[in-house]
Design a protein around this motif. Structure first.
Motif, PDB file in Angstrom:
ATOM      1  N   ALA A  14       0.861  -1.183   0.000  1.00 43.09           N
ATOM      2  CA  ALA A  14       0.000   0.000   0.000  1.00 43.09           C
ATOM      3  C   ALA A  14       0.896   1.231   0.000  1.00 43.09           C
ATOM      4  O   ALA A  14       1.987   1.212   0.559  1.00 43.09           O
ATOM      5  N   ALA A  15       0.406   2.289  -0.628  1.00 44.23           N
ATOM      6  CA  ALA A  15       1.189   3.521  -0.708  1.00 44.23           C
ATOM      7  C   ALA A  15       0.338   4.706  -0.311  1.00 44.23           C
ATOM      8  O   ALA A  15      -0.816   4.817  -0.720  1.00 44.23           O
ATOM      9  N   GLY A  16       0.908   5.565   0.492  1.00 43.55           N
ATOM     10  CA  GLY A  16       0.279   6.817   0.870  1.00 43.55           C
ATOM     11  C   GLY A  16       1.009   7.960   0.201  1.00 43.55           C
ATOM     12  O   GLY A  16       1.743   7.754  -0.765  1.00 43.55           O
ATOM     13  N   GLU A  17       0.827   9.149   0.727  1.00 44.48           N
ATOM     14  CA  GLU A  17       1.494  10.321   0.158  1.00 44.48           C
ATOM     15  C   GLU A  17       2.986  10.334   0.457  1.00 44.48           C
ATOM     16  O   GLU A  17       3.782  10.758  -0.371  1.00 44.48           O
ATOM     17  N   ARG A  18       3.368   9.885   1.665  1.00 45.64           N
ATOM     18  CA  ARG A  18       4.776   9.978   2.060  1.00 45.64           C
ATOM     19  C   ARG A  18       5.393   8.659   2.475  1.00 45.64           C
ATOM     20  O   ARG A  18       6.605   8.553   2.585  1.00 45.64           O
ATOM     21  N   GLU A  62      10.624   7.685  -1.631  1.00 54.30           N
ATOM     22  CA  GLU A  62      11.910   8.311  -1.962  1.00 54.30           C
ATOM     23  C   GLU A  62      11.866   9.830  -1.968  1.00 54.30           C
ATOM     24  O   GLU A  62      12.835  10.484  -1.618  1.00 54.30           O
ATOM     25  N   SER A  63      10.741  10.409  -2.302  1.00 50.57           N
ATOM     26  CA  SER A  63      10.665  11.870  -2.346  1.00 50.57           C
ATOM     27  C   SER A  63      10.639  12.489  -0.956  1.00 50.57           C
ATOM     28  O   SER A  63      10.837  13.682  -0.805  1.00 50.57           O
ATOM     29  N   HIS A 107      11.982   9.525  13.850  1.00 50.01           N
ATOM     30  CA  HIS A 107      10.901   9.833  12.905  1.00 50.01           C
ATOM     31  C   HIS A 107       9.577  10.138  13.610  1.00 50.01           C
ATOM     32  O   HIS A 107       8.539  10.235  12.959  1.00 50.01           O
ATOM     33  N   HIS A 108       9.605  10.276  14.927  1.00 51.59           N
ATOM     34  CA  HIS A 108       8.388  10.643  15.661  1.00 51.59           C
ATOM     35  C   HIS A 108       7.987  12.077  15.328  1.00 51.59           C
ATOM     36  O   HIS A 108       8.824  12.926  15.059  1.00 51.59           O
ATOM     37  N   GLY A 109       6.678  12.318  15.339  1.00 44.26           N
ATOM     38  CA  GLY A 109       6.165  13.668  15.185  1.00 44.26           C
ATOM     39  C   GLY A 109       6.152  14.190  13.756  1.00 44.26           C
ATOM     40  O   GLY A 109       5.893  15.370  13.539  1.00 44.26           O
ATOM     41  N   GLU A 110       6.386  13.326  12.779  1.00 42.56           N
ATOM     42  CA  GLU A 110       6.421  13.759  11.381  1.00 42.56           C
ATOM     43  C   GLU A 110       5.188  13.333  10.594  1.00 42.56           C
ATOM     44  O   GLU A 110       5.092  13.599   9.404  1.00 42.56           O
ATOM     45  N   GLY A 111       4.242  12.646  11.245  1.00 41.64           N
ATOM     46  CA  GLY A 111       3.019  12.216  10.574  1.00 41.64           C
ATOM     47  C   GLY A 111       3.106  10.870   9.878  1.00 41.64           C
ATOM     48  O   GLY A 111       2.117  10.392   9.330  1.00 41.64           O
ATOM     49  N   TYR A 112       4.277  10.241   9.904  1.00 44.90           N
ATOM     50  CA  TYR A 112       4.427   8.946   9.241  1.00 44.90           C
ATOM     51  C   TYR A 112       3.565   7.871   9.913  1.00 44.90           C
ATOM     52  O   TYR A 112       3.001   7.007   9.242  1.00 44.90           O
ATOM     53  N   GLY A 113       3.472   7.920  11.235  1.00 41.96           N
ATOM     54  CA  GLY A 113       2.683   6.920  11.961  1.00 41.96           C
ATOM     55  C   GLY A 113       1.214   6.987  11.597  1.00 41.96           C
ATOM     56  O   GLY A 113       0.580   5.959  11.347  1.00 41.96           O
ATOM     57  N   SER A 114       0.654   8.181  11.558  1.00 38.42           N
ATOM     58  CA  SER A 114      -0.764   8.329  11.198  1.00 38.42           C
ATOM     59  C   SER A 114      -1.040   7.786   9.807  1.00 38.42           C
ATOM     60  O   SER A 114      -2.019   7.074   9.584  1.00 38.42           O
ATOM     61  N   GLU A 115      -0.163   8.124   8.879  1.00 38.32           N
ATOM     62  CA  GLU A 115      -0.364   7.665   7.507  1.00 38.32           C
ATOM     63  C   GLU A 115      -0.261   6.149   7.418  1.00 38.32           C
ATOM     64  O   GLU A 115      -1.074   5.497   6.760  1.00 38.32           O
ATOM     65  N   ALA A 116       0.714   5.563   8.112  1.00 34.30           N
ATOM     66  CA  ALA A 116       0.889   4.109   8.081  1.00 34.30           C
ATOM     67  C   ALA A 116      -0.293   3.389   8.720  1.00 34.30           C
ATOM     68  O   ALA A 116      -0.794   2.393   8.180  1.00 34.30           O
ATOM     69  N   VAL A 117      -0.758   3.882   9.867  1.00 32.55           N
ATOM     70  CA  VAL A 117      -1.896   3.241  10.540  1.00 32.55           C
ATOM     71  C   VAL A 117      -3.148   3.345   9.677  1.00 32.55           C
ATOM     72  O   VAL A 117      -3.896   2.375   9.532  1.00 32.55           O
ATOM     73  N   GLU A 118      -3.377   4.489   9.064  1.00 38.16           N
ATOM     74  CA  GLU A 118      -4.536   4.635   8.176  1.00 38.16           C
ATOM     75  C   GLU A 118      -4.464   3.638   7.019  1.00 38.16           C
ATOM     76  O   GLU A 118      -5.457   2.988   6.676  1.00 38.16           O
ATOM     77  N   LEU A 119      -3.291   3.493   6.425  1.00 38.91           N
ATOM     78  CA  LEU A 119      -3.127   2.545   5.315  1.00 38.91           C
ATOM     79  C   LEU A 119      -3.408   1.114   5.755  1.00 38.91           C
ATOM     80  O   LEU A 119      -4.084   0.360   5.046  1.00 38.91           O
ATOM     81  N   VAL A 120      -2.906   0.725   6.916  1.00 42.42           N
ATOM     82  CA  VAL A 120      -3.092  -0.659   7.335  1.00 42.42           C
ATOM     83  C   VAL A 120      -4.529  -0.923   7.761  1.00 42.42           C
ATOM     84  O   VAL A 120      -5.068  -2.009   7.501  1.00 42.42           O
ATOM     85  N   VAL A 121      -5.199   0.042   8.383  1.00 41.19           N
ATOM     86  CA  VAL A 121      -6.608  -0.168   8.746  1.00 41.19           C
ATOM     87  C   VAL A 121      -7.452  -0.286   7.476  1.00 41.19           C
ATOM     88  O   VAL A 121      -8.344  -1.151   7.386  1.00 41.19           O
ATOM     89  N   ASP A 122      -7.171   0.530   6.469  1.00 43.91           N
ATOM     90  CA  ASP A 122      -7.850   0.371   5.168  1.00 43.91           C
ATOM     91  C   ASP A 122      -7.643  -1.040   4.633  1.00 43.91           C
ATOM     92  O   ASP A 122      -8.589  -1.684   4.176  1.00 43.91           O
ATOM     93  N   GLU A 123      -6.406  -1.519   4.690  1.00 44.49           N
ATOM     94  CA  GLU A 123      -6.074  -2.865   4.180  1.00 44.49           C
ATOM     95  C   GLU A 123      -6.804  -3.939   4.978  1.00 44.49           C
ATOM     96  O   GLU A 123      -7.320  -4.900   4.413  1.00 44.49           O
TER      97      GLU A 123
END
Length: 187
Positions: A7-11, A71-72, A110-126
């Motif tokens: 799965a891929a999100g924005e970041r 990568e971006s 990498h805390h506090g950069e929003g990566y966790g929220s994006e990852a959790v959202e992706l996995v719950v969708d999955e």
């Protein structure tokens, strides 16, 4: 090297976990900033981590992913075009039951950069897309306000506070349980 993108999100992207990822995943079992936030009482060797990966990937009721930077969005110093830079892990267990149980962690830098929220959202969708569970549950330590805020921001409901539920890092810690139901997530 992490497996294929699931799965891929924005970041971030979620990649399947491979046995070769044991060295990175061992971070959760050795770095006290991660290990204690997960409630892990003892260190885990590389061999034990690799064995856990093998057990999890063979289990029908478990999903596990590496959270990797797109990568971006990779910080300075990472190789150009390296989309396999792992920054954490997210997994779900009990996918063959009524409520899946979600766990996640990110490397402290990498805390506090929003990566966790994006990852959790992706996995719950999955989870809801590929498994017939009624809901997804997750927990956080009572003092981990960032993890609690992450879950609440994604629509999870705080259900219970378990007082002095776990003995971790020399003290008893409260736990807070959250869940989101399929109908809530889909609306």
């Amino acid at each position: 090297m992490p497996g294929p993108v699931v799965a891929a999100g924005e970041r971030v992207v979620l990649r399947s976990v491979e046995r070769d990822d044991a060295e990175f995943l061992q971070t959760a079992a050795t770095d006290p900033r991660v290990r204690h936030s997960l409630g892990m009482k003892v260190h885990q060797t590389g061999a034990e981590t690799a064995e856990r990966i093998e057990d999890d990937t063979e289990s029908e009721g478990t999903l596990g992913f590496l959270v990797c930077l797109d990568e971006s969005d990779a910080p300075a110093g990472y190789p150009d075009g390296d989309e396999t830079t792992p920054v954490g892990s997210v997994h779900a267990r009990n996918l063959d039951g009524e409520h899946a149980w979600l766990g996640y962690w990110l490397a402290p830098e990498h805390h506090g950069e929003g990566y966790g929220s994006e990852a959790v959202e992706l996995v719950v969708d999955e989870i809801f897309r590929s498994h017939p569970v009624h809901g997804v549950s997750a927990g956080a330590f009572g003092h981990n306000e960032a993890s609690q805020a992450l879950l609440e921001s994604l629509g999870f409901t705080r259900e219970a506070r378990l007082r002095n539920a776990w003995y971790v890092d020399g003290a008893y810690r409260d736990g807070v349980q959250f869940s989101v139901l399929r109908r809530e997530w889909e609306s």
